[in-house]
Motif scaffolding. Structure first.
Motif, PDB file in Angstrom:
ATOM      1  N   THR A 120       2.722  29.193  44.822  1.00 33.11           N
ATOM      2  CA  THR A 120       2.281  29.404  43.443  1.00 33.11           C
ATOM      3  C   THR A 120       3.489  29.548  42.535  1.00 33.11           C
ATOM      4  O   THR A 120       4.442  30.257  42.865  1.00 33.11           O
ATOM      5  N   GLN A 121       3.453  28.861  41.384  1.00 33.24           N
ATOM      6  CA  GLN A 121       4.544  28.949  40.418  1.00 33.24           C
ATOM      7  C   GLN A 121       4.024  29.382  39.050  1.00 33.24           C
ATOM      8  O   GLN A 121       2.845  29.196  38.730  1.00 33.24           O
ATOM      9  N   PHE A 122       4.948  29.950  38.262  1.00 33.46           N
ATOM     10  CA  PHE A 122       4.632  30.495  36.943  1.00 33.46           C
ATOM     11  C   PHE A 122       5.519  29.893  35.867  1.00 33.46           C
ATOM     12  O   PHE A 122       6.622  29.404  36.128  1.00 33.46           O
ATOM     13  N   CYS A 123       5.015  29.982  34.641  1.00 32.41           N
ATOM     14  CA  CYS A 123       5.850  29.822  33.448  1.00 32.41           C
ATOM     15  C   CYS A 123       5.399  30.889  32.455  1.00 32.41           C
ATOM     16  O   CYS A 123       4.409  31.590  32.690  1.00 32.41           O
ATOM     17  N   MET A 124       6.126  31.022  31.366  1.00 34.29           N
ATOM     18  CA  MET A 124       5.777  31.997  30.339  1.00 34.29           C
ATOM     19  C   MET A 124       5.882  31.324  28.983  1.00 34.29           C
ATOM     20  O   MET A 124       6.816  30.556  28.732  1.00 34.29           O
ATOM     21  N   ALA A 125       4.921  31.596  28.096  1.00 35.30           N
ATOM     22  CA  ALA A 125       4.885  30.937  26.791  1.00 35.30           C
ATOM     23  C   ALA A 125       4.884  31.983  25.680  1.00 35.30           C
ATOM     24  O   ALA A 125       3.856  32.621  25.416  1.00 35.30           O
ATOM     25  N   LEU A 126       6.037  32.136  25.055  1.00 32.72           N
ATOM     26  CA  LEU A 126       6.184  33.045  23.910  1.00 32.72           C
ATOM     27  C   LEU A 126       6.672  32.289  22.681  1.00 32.72           C
ATOM     28  O   LEU A 126       6.049  32.318  21.630  1.00 32.72           O
ATOM     29  N   THR A 127       7.792  31.576  22.811  1.00 31.02           N
ATOM     30  CA  THR A 127       8.461  30.952  21.665  1.00 31.02           C
ATOM     31  C   THR A 127       7.585  29.902  20.997  1.00 31.02           C
ATOM     32  O   THR A 127       6.917  29.113  21.666  1.00 31.02           O
ATOM     33  N   TRP A 157       9.808  25.043  23.986  1.00 30.70           N
ATOM     34  CA  TRP A 157      10.842  25.427  24.953  1.00 30.70           C
ATOM     35  C   TRP A 157      10.238  26.231  26.113  1.00 30.70           C
ATOM     36  O   TRP A 157      10.807  27.218  26.552  1.00 30.70           O
ATOM     37  N   ILE A 158       9.083  25.756  26.593  1.00 30.76           N
ATOM     38  CA  ILE A 158       8.427  26.415  27.720  1.00 30.76           C
ATOM     39  C   ILE A 158       8.887  25.718  28.996  1.00 30.76           C
ATOM     40  O   ILE A 158       8.547  24.549  29.232  1.00 30.76           O
ATOM     41  N   SER A 159       9.656  26.424  29.805  1.00 28.91           N
ATOM     42  CA  SER A 159      10.285  25.827  30.982  1.00 28.91           C
ATOM     43  C   SER A 159       9.403  25.972  32.218  1.00 28.91           C
ATOM     44  O   SER A 159       8.743  26.993  32.406  1.00 28.91           O
ATOM     45  N   ALA A 164       3.915  24.579  37.168  1.00 29.35           N
ATOM     46  CA  ALA A 164       3.288  25.906  37.097  1.00 29.35           C
ATOM     47  C   ALA A 164       1.798  25.853  37.430  1.00 29.35           C
ATOM     48  O   ALA A 164       1.080  24.940  36.998  1.00 29.35           O
ATOM     49  N   ASP A 165       1.358  26.834  38.168  1.00 28.63           N
ATOM     50  CA  ASP A 165      -0.071  27.060  38.392  1.00 28.63           C
ATOM     51  C   ASP A 165      -0.623  28.011  37.340  1.00 28.63           C
ATOM     52  O   ASP A 165      -1.777  27.889  36.916  1.00 28.63           O
ATOM     53  N   TRP A 166       0.219  28.965  36.924  1.00 29.70           N
ATOM     54  CA  TRP A 166      -0.192  29.981  35.963  1.00 29.70           C
ATOM     55  C   TRP A 166       0.826  30.106  34.845  1.00 29.70           C
ATOM     56  O   TRP A 166       2.022  29.978  35.075  1.00 29.70           O
ATOM     57  N   MET A 167       0.326  30.378  33.669  1.00 28.30           N
ATOM     58  CA  MET A 167       1.160  30.644  32.498  1.00 28.30           C
ATOM     59  C   MET A 167       0.862  32.052  31.999  1.00 28.30           C
ATOM     60  O   MET A 167      -0.312  32.432  31.858  1.00 28.30           O
ATOM     61  N   VAL A 168       1.911  32.829  31.768  1.00 29.85           N
ATOM     62  CA  VAL A 168       1.759  34.089  31.041  1.00 29.85           C
ATOM     63  C   VAL A 168       1.860  33.727  29.562  1.00 29.85           C
ATOM     64  O   VAL A 168       2.942  33.411  29.059  1.00 29.85           O
TER      65      VAL A 168
END
Length: 392
Positions: A120-127, A157-159, A164-168
């Motif tokens: 399982t992999q993640f990314c994070m989306a804020l910017t 700029w979401i790396s 990714a399986d999941w995004m925060v």
């Protein structure tokens, strides 16, 4: 006061170093050229348990802290995997560390075993395009729709999204103009990336970039992405404190990556300075070469200490925003300075892709801008630490 790394961190250092030895500079340079994710290194790290360090033991992880994770990130970068820093920031950092602290029992049971195994992999989306350093101004909205939320907005700029399986996803459930105080109205969600992509409500476009191409960075469009209410991380409208438990580990891991990059750059520069002979002697015997490298070594050790301190404070549940900020500042600076000086040490040959210096040079430069710009770090220190008037 004990400056010795605990046995757990030393074991991590030894284990990741052994894996890093299998993947040399040539490996990372080849993947950078191919714009390819380092699946081989990822699988070996997962098999050794080095990706699930902060996953609680009951979910198959190591049950360790941010300090051990920072040591792993630093060690991988020092082996030459400077682009591999993202392997630790994205999934162990944004995913495992966040859920270990703030996930519900159901969320942890569903997701963390896969993180520990490397499945399982993640990314994070804020910017966002109009809200980079000023995160309080994000406009991505999450609106109630029965038992679900619908998320609409744009991120940039979401790396790591491509794997990714999941995004925060960081959203506003109360618009910034209506929020009192301004830090209220934030809600964090777990977004099932593959489900949203299949539904056509999440689209992304990779951004061509200068370096760190072992992961893509994308512009992301969310068009009424449906997320069940049970996928909220923390509490609705009260996610700002949770967000800091995402951002502080990110800064620590970025700092660790900078220190590891400095180690990698110093290693290649020192070896070349010993081997390269000009005017009948090794160039490393010249103080013009030797002294800058020695100065960088001293700075790297200072940045390492600050990184470890910030990680330790986080693990103890103590305030650490200033320390993580200073660690990020010094780690990024020394990583860049080391790569830049390695470039100078190699002379004209630094420009050749025969050597890893040009890749180190490109990978290290962005760290002065992300995950938070150097200027904003200095402004934080000036206002929040020194008590000077705000300039923004």
């Amino acid at each position: 006061m004990d400056f010795a790394l605990p046995e757990t961190a030393l074991a991590v250092q030894e284990g990741v170093r052994a894996i890093g030895a299998r993947y040399d500079h040539a490996y990372w340079s080849r993947l950078e050229e191919e714009h390819r994710f380092p699946w081989e290194a990822w699988r070996d790290l997962a098999a050794g348990g080095w990706l699930g360090l902060t996953v609680p033991e009951e979910y198959g992880g190591g049950g360790q802290g941010l300090l051990e994770l920072a040591v792993a990130c630093e060690t991988l970068a020092a082996s030459g995997g400077t682009g591999g820093i993202f392997l630790y920031i994205l999934t162990p950092g944004f995913g495992a560390t966040t859920l270990a602290r703030h996930g519900t029992e159901a969320q942890r049971a569903q997701i963390l075993p896969g993180v520990a195994s490397g499945d399982t992999q993640f990314c994070m989306a804020l910017t966002e395009p109009d809200a980079g350093s000023d995160a309080l101004r994000i406009r991505t909205r999450a609106v109630r729709d029965g038992a679900d939320f619908l998320i609409t907005g744009q991120k940039i700029w979401i790396s790591g999204l491509e794997n990714a399986d999941w995004m925060v996803a960081i959203t506003r459930t109360v618009p910034a103009a209506e929020a009192t105080p301004r830090t209220s109205g934030f809600t964090l969600f777990l977004v099932d990336v593959k489900e949203a992509v299949a539904a056509g409500t999440l689209r992304y476009t990779p951004i061509p970039k200068m370096g760190s191409n072992v992961v893509t960075s994308s512009q992301v469009f969310l068009d009424a992405v449906r997320v069940p209410a049970e996928n909220v991380i923390g509490e609705v409208d009260r996610g700002f404190s949770v967000l800091w438990d995402v951002l502080n580990p990110e800064r620590v891991l970025a700092a660790a990556g900078g220190v590891g990059t400095a180690d990698a750059a110093l290693d290649v520069a020192v070896r070349y300075a010993k081997e390269r002979t000009v005017f009948g002697r090794p160039i490393g015997s010249n103080q013009a070469i030797q002294f800058p490298l020695a100065q960088i070594k001293a700075k790297a050790e200072l940045a390492r200490l600050m990184t470890y301190k910030a990680a330790w404070l986080f693990d103890q549940g103590l305030p650490c925003q200033t320390e993580t900020t200073i660690a990020k500042l010094t780690g990024a600076q020394v990583g860049w300075e080391a790569a830049n000086q390695a470039f100078q040490t190699f002379g004209g040959m630094a420009y050749s892709k025969e050597y890893p210096v040009e890749r180190l040079f490109r990978d290290s430069r962005i760290a002065k801008n992300i995950p938070v710009a150097e200027e904003l770090v200095l402004a934080h220190i000036g206002t929040q630490v020194l008590g000077l008037p705000r300039s923004y």
